[in-house]
Design a protein around this motif. Structure first.
Motif, PDB file in Angstrom:
ATOM      1  N   TYR A  10      10.333  21.316  10.409  1.00  0.00           N
ATOM      2  CA  TYR A  10       9.187  20.474  10.785  1.00  0.00           C
ATOM      3  C   TYR A  10       8.118  21.298  11.478  1.00  0.00           C
ATOM      4  CZ  TYR A  10       6.455  17.452  13.865  1.00  0.00           C
ATOM      5  OH  TYR A  10       5.427  16.860  14.549  1.00  0.00           O
ATOM      6  N   LEU A  11       8.530  22.128  12.460  1.00  0.00           N
ATOM      7  CA  LEU A  11       7.542  22.922  13.181  1.00  0.00           C
ATOM      8  C   LEU A  11       6.832  23.911  12.255  1.00  0.00           C
ATOM      9  CD1 LEU A  11       9.502  23.627  16.499  1.00  0.00           C
ATOM     10  CD2 LEU A  11       7.590  22.055  16.160  1.00  0.00           C
ATOM     11  N   THR A  12       7.562  24.472  11.317  1.00  0.00           N
ATOM     12  CA  THR A  12       6.933  25.392  10.359  1.00  0.00           C
ATOM     13  C   THR A  12       5.811  24.700   9.598  1.00  0.00           C
ATOM     14  OG1 THR A  12       8.964  26.675  10.121  1.00  0.00           O
ATOM     15  CG2 THR A  12       7.334  26.861   8.352  1.00  0.00           C
ATOM     16  N   ARG A  13       6.091  23.496   9.114  1.00  0.00           N
ATOM     17  CA  ARG A  13       5.063  22.756   8.365  1.00  0.00           C
ATOM     18  C   ARG A  13       3.862  22.421   9.254  1.00  0.00           C
ATOM     19  NH1 ARG A  13       9.813  20.188   6.563  1.00  0.00           N
ATOM     20  NH2 ARG A  13       9.439  18.377   7.904  1.00  0.00           N
ATOM     21  N   VAL A  14       4.141  22.004  10.482  1.00  0.00           N
ATOM     22  CA  VAL A  14       3.060  21.635  11.399  1.00  0.00           C
ATOM     23  C   VAL A  14       2.210  22.856  11.734  1.00  0.00           C
ATOM     24  CG1 VAL A  14       2.549  20.864  13.741  1.00  0.00           C
ATOM     25  CG2 VAL A  14       4.237  19.638  12.372  1.00  0.00           C
ATOM     26  N   PHE A  15       2.846  23.965  12.032  1.00  0.00           N
ATOM     27  CA  PHE A  15       2.099  25.148  12.449  1.00  0.00           C
ATOM     28  C   PHE A  15       1.314  25.755  11.292  1.00  0.00           C
ATOM     29  CE2 PHE A  15       5.453  25.892  15.961  1.00  0.00           C
ATOM     30  CZ  PHE A  15       4.834  24.926  16.753  1.00  0.00           C
ATOM     31  N   SER A  66      -0.377  24.230   9.303  1.00  0.00           N
ATOM     32  CA  SER A  66      -1.641  23.495   9.175  1.00  0.00           C
ATOM     33  C   SER A  66      -2.770  24.209   9.909  1.00  0.00           C
ATOM     34  CB  SER A  66      -1.490  22.079   9.736  1.00  0.00           C
ATOM     35  OG  SER A  66      -1.375  22.112  11.161  1.00  0.00           O
ATOM     36  N   GLY A  67      -2.416  25.057  10.863  1.00  0.00           N
ATOM     37  CA  GLY A  67      -3.434  25.785  11.610  1.00  0.00           C
ATOM     38  C   GLY A  67      -4.058  25.001  12.738  1.00  0.00           C
ATOM     39  N   ARG A  68      -3.599  23.792  12.983  1.00  0.00           N
ATOM     40  CA  ARG A  68      -4.215  22.955  14.025  1.00  0.00           C
ATOM     41  C   ARG A  68      -3.724  23.298  15.433  1.00  0.00           C
ATOM     42  NH1 ARG A  68      -3.265  18.843  10.099  1.00  0.00           N
ATOM     43  NH2 ARG A  68      -1.468  18.078  11.281  1.00  0.00           N
ATOM     44  N   TYR A  69      -2.589  23.986  15.547  1.00  0.00           N
ATOM     45  CA  TYR A  69      -2.002  24.226  16.867  1.00  0.00           C
ATOM     46  C   TYR A  69      -1.664  25.719  17.033  1.00  0.00           C
ATOM     47  CZ  TYR A  69      -1.209  19.307  15.788  1.00  0.00           C
ATOM     48  OH  TYR A  69      -1.366  18.009  15.383  1.00  0.00           O
TER      49      TYR A  69
END
Length: 241
Positions: free
Chosen positions: A195-200, A202-205
């Protein structure tokens, strides 16, 4: 007891202990507090009751009320017994060494007695050992270079206590969570890896991503000591105008 604010019960610290009486099991407030601390260490404050303490001591519950009238007084006795351990640390001639030693002893006490952290930051602790720790801390900070008057001292004490209480509650909470879930913080983060891989990605965080990916899992004791000295230096080294 008559006070300027009307009639009030005599605090437990000013009430004499009941006279010893012929009984199979001798009691004292210190003995009751020590038993309550052992139970709270094992089961937390939610698992603490006069009935359980009495059973552990081998007496009837009503006997305890000769020594302690309610749960608040029991907690006061327990807390002050822990402060007795902390008070031993506050005996240094140099102000900074005194403050650091008391803060570290407070952390050790909270890790030995996790329930102790639950009782920090609420109503003031006014038992003799708690007052001794407070006096040592305040007297030491009053000699710090950036503390010029009573207002400075109040603010400095407030900032130091806020850091210590927050740090201890967080550390104790993490320990409890790891025990209850069987998963420590690194394992928890690893379980959320996809999950964190997908979120990160995105470049938003980007900053949080650096913290998670590049940051190490810091040692709790080293982190406490580093942050403690940082806070202490910040609130004492710069005289205020």
């Amino acid at each position: 007891m008559d006070t300027p604010y009307g009639s009030a019960p005599i605090p437990i610290w000013e009430r004499p202990e009941p006279q010893p009486r012929a009984a199979p099991v001798p009691l004292s407030r210190a003995k009751i507090a020590a038993t309550a601390i052992r139970l709270a260490d094992a089961h937390g404050l939610d698992g603490l009751s006069f009935r359980k303490i009495a059973k552990e001591l081998g007496v009837g519950p009503m006997r305890l009320y000769d020594y302690v009238t309610n749960r608040s007084e029991l907690l006061d006795l327990m807390v002050d017994a822990v402060y007795a351990q902390i008070a031993e640390a506050g005996r240094h001639s140099e102000w900074r060494a005194t403050v650091l030693a008391i803060a570290r002893a407070t952390r050790n006490a909270a890790l030995d007695h996790e329930w102790f952290s639950d009782l920090l930051g609420g109503r003031p602790h006014l038992g003799p050992h708690a007052l001794a720790v407070g006096e040592s801390t305040a007297a030491a900070l009053s000699r710090a270079p950036g503390v010029c008057d009573i207002d400075d001292l109040q603010r400095t004490l407030g900032a130091l206590n806020a850091f210590i209480i927050g740090a201890l509650r967080r550390e104790v909470t993490e320990r409890r969570t790891a025990r209850s879930t069987g998963t420590d913080e690194p394992a928890f983060q690893a379980s959320l890896g996809p999950y964190l891989t997908r979120v990160f990605e995105s470049g938003r965080y980007p900053t949080i991503a650096r913290l998670v990916i590049d940051g190490t899992h810091l040692n709790a004791e080293e982190t406490f000591n580093h942050n403690l000295t940082t806070v202490l230096d910040g609130i004492t080294d710069h005289p205020r105008t």
